[in-house]
Design a protein around this motif. Structure first.
Motif, mmCIF file in Angstrom:
data_model
loop_
_atom_site.group_PDB
_atom_site.id
_atom_site.type_symbol
_atom_site.label_atom_id
_atom_site.label_comp_id
_atom_site.label_asym_id
_atom_site.label_seq_id
_atom_site.Cartn_x
_atom_site.Cartn_y
_atom_site.Cartn_z
ATOM 1 N N SER A 1 0.823 -1.208 0.000
ATOM 2 C CA SER A 1 0.000 0.000 0.000
ATOM 3 C C SER A 1 0.857 1.258 0.000
ATOM 4 O O SER A 1 0.595 2.228 -0.713
ATOM 5 N N ALA A 2 1.946 1.210 0.826
ATOM 6 C CA ALA A 2 2.865 2.357 0.895
ATOM 7 C C ALA A 2 3.559 2.575 -0.439
ATOM 8 O O ALA A 2 3.740 3.705 -0.894
ATOM 9 N N GLN A 3 3.972 1.425 -1.061
ATOM 10 C CA GLN A 3 4.641 1.523 -2.356
ATOM 11 C C GLN A 3 3.698 2.098 -3.407
ATOM 12 O O GLN A 3 4.095 2.892 -4.252
ATOM 13 N N ASN A 4 2.437 1.641 -3.340
ATOM 14 C CA ASN A 4 1.440 2.150 -4.282
ATOM 15 C C ASN A 4 1.212 3.645 -4.092
ATOM 16 O O ASN A 4 0.947 4.372 -5.041
ATOM 17 N N ALA A 5 1.333 4.118 -2.841
ATOM 18 C CA ALA A 5 1.121 5.535 -2.544
ATOM 19 C C ALA A 5 2.318 6.382 -2.969
ATOM 20 O O ALA A 5 2.162 7.503 -3.447
ATOM 21 N N ILE A 6 3.550 5.844 -2.771
ATOM 22 C CA ILE A 6 4.758 6.625 -3.050
ATOM 23 C C ILE A 6 5.026 6.779 -4.534
ATOM 24 O O ILE A 6 5.585 7.791 -4.975
ATOM 25 N N GLN A 7 4.615 5.782 -5.332
ATOM 26 C CA GLN A 7 4.955 5.814 -6.755
ATOM 27 C C GLN A 7 4.375 7.032 -7.475
ATOM 28 O O GLN A 7 5.097 7.731 -8.201
ATOM 29 N N PRO A 8 3.078 7.347 -7.296
ATOM 30 C CA PRO A 8 2.538 8.554 -7.955
ATOM 31 C C PRO A 8 3.237 9.835 -7.506
ATOM 32 O O PRO A 8 3.409 10.767 -8.287
ATOM 33 N N GLU B 1 0.285 15.070 1.353
ATOM 34 C CA GLU B 1 -0.533 15.491 2.497
ATOM 35 C C GLU B 1 -1.695 14.535 2.779
ATOM 36 O O GLU B 1 -2.324 14.626 3.829
ATOM 37 N N LYS B 2 -1.949 13.621 1.867
ATOM 38 C CA LYS B 2 -2.986 12.608 2.100
ATOM 39 C C LYS B 2 -2.454 11.414 2.886
ATOM 40 O O LYS B 2 -3.230 10.575 3.355
ATOM 41 N N GLU B 3 -1.104 11.339 2.999
ATOM 42 C CA GLU B 3 -0.471 10.198 3.650
ATOM 43 C C GLU B 3 0.061 10.577 5.029
ATOM 44 O O GLU B 3 0.169 11.764 5.379
ATOM 45 N N GLN B 4 0.432 9.561 5.779
ATOM 46 C CA GLN B 4 1.095 9.782 7.066
ATOM 47 C C GLN B 4 2.476 10.383 6.797
ATOM 48 O O GLN B 4 3.188 9.943 5.887
ATOM 49 N N PRO B 5 2.922 11.395 7.580
ATOM 50 C CA PRO B 5 4.191 12.093 7.306
ATOM 51 C C PRO B 5 5.427 11.261 7.674
ATOM 52 O O PRO B 5 6.020 11.446 8.737
ATOM 53 N N THR B 6 5.800 10.340 6.794
ATOM 54 C CA THR B 6 7.014 9.545 7.023
ATOM 55 C C THR B 6 8.243 10.382 6.677
ATOM 56 O O THR B 6 8.142 11.442 6.034
#
Length: 443
Positions: free
Chosen positions: A17-24, A42-47
């Motif tokens: 899920s994280a990988q799917n989020a980071i790619q875009p 800003e839609k994700e947790q601030p890693t």
């Protein structure tokens, strides 16, 4: 066993899920679509990774303060990460927060005292915020183990900033001896030479550089200014015109090119360049003064008077400065001509600068030629001749030489005028004016 498998599946899903989020986000960054990247972040947790990307995107959008805030969050998570400290320092610098950037480099040096990059950046920042003594101390420590041109140049900059020009000169010379192509040091050293009236040294230094590179704008500016101030106006004009051809539209170039043309009696060209200066610095008393004089010599006397009147408003009162302005006003009045105001301007200058005794001759000539007032003409020209002798006889005594006032061109012209005045008065009044003694001379 089933619990372990379930946990593994949950973790795998989270990772995917994280990988799917980071790619875009990465795709947006790669395409410089920074606004889109920030919106996705800003839609994700601030890693840590996302905050790094956010800081980079904000910097790309020139939102420097926000970039600093994002980067500080990263550093807060890993305060001992030198790479992150360097990145934060860079963000602080572009945001103009130089003191905060300095703190980053100092923190880095606490973690790694031998890091030369951090040392160089620290010294450079200290110079930028004019903490020259601290920069000098850091440079001294650096030079103890590093005598490269970079370290030598920084030390030269320290002394330059502290206005210790002799020491700065020594270090700039060391840099140039090692790296003759270092245009920055050549330009700075030639500037020091010019500021201390060592024009020939500045010319020699910049001409040596120009043997291999005739295009460097910074060196050429110093080269041209040195020629101008050394009164080699034709060469200065040639150098400045080359700068203009390169696209140099700086105020200094326009001003000194105007000065060079003015001194070479090319008043129309001088007028054009002073006009460019006034568009950039309309309240410069210096430019207004010279433009006023250029106007006087290009049939623009009324315009010249306006410039000079404006210069009075901008001038810090001092006898010499205000005196020069009155002399320039007189120059304009002579071209109108308005001899009454011409005389008034020169008289005011004399009140401010009593040593300008040649004004008495000019006033006398104006009374004779302009106002046809022979009595005042005789009075002022006689006063000029007496003061000229008085002013120079003491110098002649000290030097052991013989004063020959009659050999001075202006003095001879005054003597001829006085003779003509006396003859005119003789024929006008029917009296023997030539036999009268100058008892009416003002002392």
């Amino acid at each position: 066993m089933k619990q372990a498998i379930a946990l593994f599946c949950i973790l795998l899903c989270a990772k995917l899920s994280a990988q799917n989020a980071i790619q875009p986000i990465q795709d947006s960054m790669a395409n410089y679509e920074f606004e889109k990247a920030i919106m996705l972040i800003e839609k994700e947790q601030p890693t840590e990774q996302l905050l790094l990307l956010k800081a980079k995107a904000l910097r790309g959008l020139l939102r420097y303060d926000e970039a600093v805030t994002a980067m500080r969050q990263v550093v807060k998570k890993q305060p001992d990460n030198i790479t992150y400290l360097f990145d934060l320092a860079e963000y602080c610098k572009v945001a103009g927060r130089l003191v905060e950037a300095l703190e980053c480099y100092e923190n880095t040096l606490t973690l790694n005292p031998e890091n030369e990059y951090a040392q160089l950046q620290k010294i450079s920042l200290l110079l930028s915020i004019e903490r020259y003594k601290l920069a000098h101390k850091a440079c001294t420590e650096l030079l103890a183990r590093d005598t490269t041109t970079v370290a030598l140049r920084l030390m030269a900059n320290c002394y330059d900033g502290m206005n210790k020009l002799d020491s700065a000169t020594v270090y700039y010379q060391k840099v140039i001896a090692k790296s003759p192509e270092d245009y920055g040091s050549v330009a700075r050293l030639s500037r020091i030479y010019i500021s201390t009236d060592m024009y020939n040294e500045a010319i020699e230094l910049t001409e040596d550089y120009r043997i291999n590179d005739t295009t460097n704008i910074y060196v050429n500016r110093q080269n041209a200014q040195a020629y101008c101030l050394n009164k080699e106006y034709k060469t200065a004009i040639n150098r400045y015109e080359s700068l203009v051809a390169q696209g140099d539209e700086s105020n200094m170039t326009n001003f000194y090119l105007g000065i060079s043309y003015f001194a070479d009696d090319c008043f129309y060209d001088a007028y054009d360049y002073f006009e460019k200066c006034l568009k950039q610095t309309p309240e410069s008393a210096n430019v207004l003064y010279y433009q006023g004089r250029a106007c006087a010599n290009t049939f623009r006397a009324k315009e010249g008077l306006r410039h000079l009147q404006e210069a009075f408003k901008q001038t810090i009162p001092s006898n010499e400065t205000v005196g020069k302005l009155h002399a320039a006003m007189a120059e304009c009045y002579s071209k109108l001509p308005d001899w009454t105001k011409f005389i008034a301007s020169l008289t005011t200058q004399l009140e401010l600068e009593p040593d300008k005794i040649y004004n008495y001759y000019r006033i006398g000539a104006a009374y004779q030629d302009g106002l046809k007032d022979l009595d005042n003409a005789e009075k002022y020209i006689t006063r000029y001749m007496n003061l000229y002798v008085k002013k120079h006889e003491e110098d002649a005594k000290l030097s052991g030489s013989v004063l020959l006032a009659e050999e001075n061109t202006a003095y001879k012209a005054a003597a001829r005028r006085l003779e003509r005045i006396k003859k005119e008065k003789f024929w006008q009044k029917g009296t023997d004016a030539e036999t009268q003694t100058p008892s009416t001379v003002i002392e």
